[in-house]
Design a protein around this motif. Sequence first.
Motif, short mmCIF file in Angstrom:
data_model
loop_
_atom_site.label_atom_id
_atom_site.label_comp_id
_atom_site.label_asym_id
_atom_site.label_seq_id
_atom_site.Cartn_x
_atom_site.Cartn_y
_atom_site.Cartn_z
N ASP A 69 0.80 -1.23 0.00
CA ASP A 69 0.00 0.00 0.00
C ASP A 69 0.84 1.28 0.00
O ASP A 69 0.28 2.38 -0.07
CB ASP A 69 -1.02 0.00 1.16
N ASP A 70 2.15 1.16 0.07
CA ASP A 70 2.99 2.35 -0.04
C ASP A 70 3.30 2.57 -1.52
O ASP A 70 3.97 1.74 -2.16
CB ASP A 70 4.29 2.15 0.76
N VAL A 98 7.04 2.59 -2.63
CA VAL A 98 7.69 1.28 -2.58
C VAL A 98 7.15 0.37 -3.69
O VAL A 98 7.92 -0.29 -4.39
CB VAL A 98 7.49 0.62 -1.19
N ASP A 140 2.30 -5.24 6.61
CA ASP A 140 1.57 -4.23 7.36
C ASP A 140 0.61 -3.42 6.50
O ASP A 140 0.56 -2.19 6.59
CB ASP A 140 2.59 -3.29 8.03
N LYS A 143 -1.77 -0.73 7.93
CA LYS A 143 -1.24 -0.69 9.30
C LYS A 143 -1.93 -1.67 10.24
O LYS A 143 -2.11 -1.43 11.41
CB LYS A 143 -1.36 0.73 9.87
N THR A 203 8.75 -6.71 4.61
CA THR A 203 8.40 -6.01 5.85
C THR A 203 9.60 -5.36 6.54
O THR A 203 10.74 -5.73 6.29
CB THR A 203 7.75 -6.99 6.85
N GLY A 204 9.29 -4.39 7.38
CA GLY A 204 10.32 -3.78 8.20
C GLY A 204 10.38 -4.45 9.57
O GLY A 204 11.23 -4.13 10.38
N TYR A 205 9.44 -5.39 9.82
CA TYR A 205 9.43 -6.07 11.11
C TYR A 205 10.49 -7.17 11.16
O TYR A 205 10.60 -7.97 10.23
CB TYR A 205 8.09 -6.77 11.36
N THR A 206 11.26 -7.21 12.25
CA THR A 206 12.18 -8.34 12.41
C THR A 206 12.09 -8.90 13.83
O THR A 206 12.96 -9.62 14.27
CB THR A 206 13.64 -7.92 12.12
N SER A 233 13.48 -8.17 4.02
CA SER A 233 13.45 -7.15 5.06
C SER A 233 13.74 -5.76 4.49
O SER A 233 14.66 -5.60 3.68
CB SER A 233 14.50 -7.54 6.12
N LYS A 234 12.93 -4.77 4.88
CA LYS A 234 13.16 -3.38 4.45
C LYS A 234 14.26 -2.76 5.30
O LYS A 234 14.29 -3.04 6.49
CB LYS A 234 11.88 -2.55 4.61
N PRO A 235 15.11 -1.93 4.79
CA PRO A 235 15.20 -1.55 3.38
C PRO A 235 15.88 -2.66 2.57
O PRO A 235 16.75 -3.33 3.08
CB PRO A 235 16.08 -0.29 3.40
N PHE A 236 15.44 -2.82 1.30
CA PHE A 236 15.99 -3.88 0.46
C PHE A 236 16.65 -3.30 -0.78
O PHE A 236 16.43 -2.15 -1.13
CB PHE A 236 14.89 -4.87 0.05
#
Lengths: 250, 200
Positions: free
Chosen positions: A10-11, A14, A55, A58, A81-84, A102-105
Amino acid sequence: MKTKILVVEDDKLVSYEIKTILDKNGFDVNICDSYTNCIKNLDTFKPELILLDIDLSKKYEGIQIGSYLNSKCDLPFIYITGYTDIETLKRIQTTKPVGYLSKPFREIDIINNIELALYNKKAKLDGINGNGTTAELELEESKYSKPIKRALEYIDTNINQEIKTEELIRVSGWSKFHFIREFAKEVGVTPYQYIFDQKMKLASSKLKNTYQSVKEIAFDLGYTSNSSFTNAFVKHSGVSPSHFRKKYCR
Amino acid sequence: MSSEIQEGQDQLREVLGKTLHRFKNNLQTQLSLMNIQTSTNRSYFDDKKVIVDRVFALTHIYDLYYRSNKDEYFPKDSRISLQSFLLQFFQYIKSSTTKIDYELHDMSEINVELDDLLLLSYIIIEINDFRKSLDDNLLLEIEHKEKKVHLKFSFSSIEDHQKFHELFKDQYKIFDLMVMQLKGKFDYKKKFVRLSFPIL
């Protein structure tokens, strides 16, 4: 014919960037930004692989889509995702993604993950159509009793975390002694050895085919520290993970 | 007592986790902007300045986010004061040129999502690059009306801003993507261009 990839993100910035990268690398790309649009696209666009933001809106909508894909169709998907954090990783593992970005990629991260996922998908299909028929595979599987099959499935699903023998005993429905004896008889090794071998097989594949750091791989396989993973890997392969990577990667 | 400490630690861990996640997403946006710039042939008047400005916008936002939350016992959302940020950011932008003027209406009550504020700052950086390429004076005006933020901008050398899109259409892709992400829209008037976006 170009491989069709659906990007669920949804960004706008990106998703546009991913589309640009995939266009450049010869893929046919469609973008959508919600659960509903994704489900519609499964019928209309017919993707072969999905890149999925966790996400969405959100509210972890991506995991809902992951669960849907896992239960309703056999489409491989990769989470972005940016979640780790461990909690999120545990949550997403239950939906069985084929990869995790994982972001940033970087461009190379996306392409490597996609190539690996498509290669595995093809190898799986070749396995069914080439080396043996589905019936033969079923026959191969049927050499295991149902309780052992359940335990093997449990190991397969939870390979990314610590697997306790008590849990395997629970899913098998047998007593401890009976389970361990039957497992060794049917599979040829103890449950502990089987889990260890499977984890090391996956670790070797990740070291060879991805750019993930040793620490990340250790974490992905449920090891709580880098050193315990390195010790296990040395025990299995005779070399450290970084030496193994140097040996097999150009 | 020990359960309270445990609860506090869990909350702290959650806040740190969310902040890390947000920061990584923001870094992804920075990388995406640079890559889109290459793929869309968006040529900046001053590439280095644009990238430096984006890094500073990110720094200002996190600085403010940290300062506005550090006295609170576990912040529940990621909203930041629009007025505080813009005052700080305009001051930063103006430190490298005298050709920007701005008018900021009272918005002391308005808090905006950190990610949206970052996009707004990137939009202002784009507008400033247009200004540089025109070697012109820029006037920015920001106000808040009916749950919307309105950013008006005008250049002294442009007589009719209805032609603004035509003037920069080859460099509009990043601009458009950011406005879409903000769920905003442009209005082209003779005297100015207005960008409006909702405060969610």
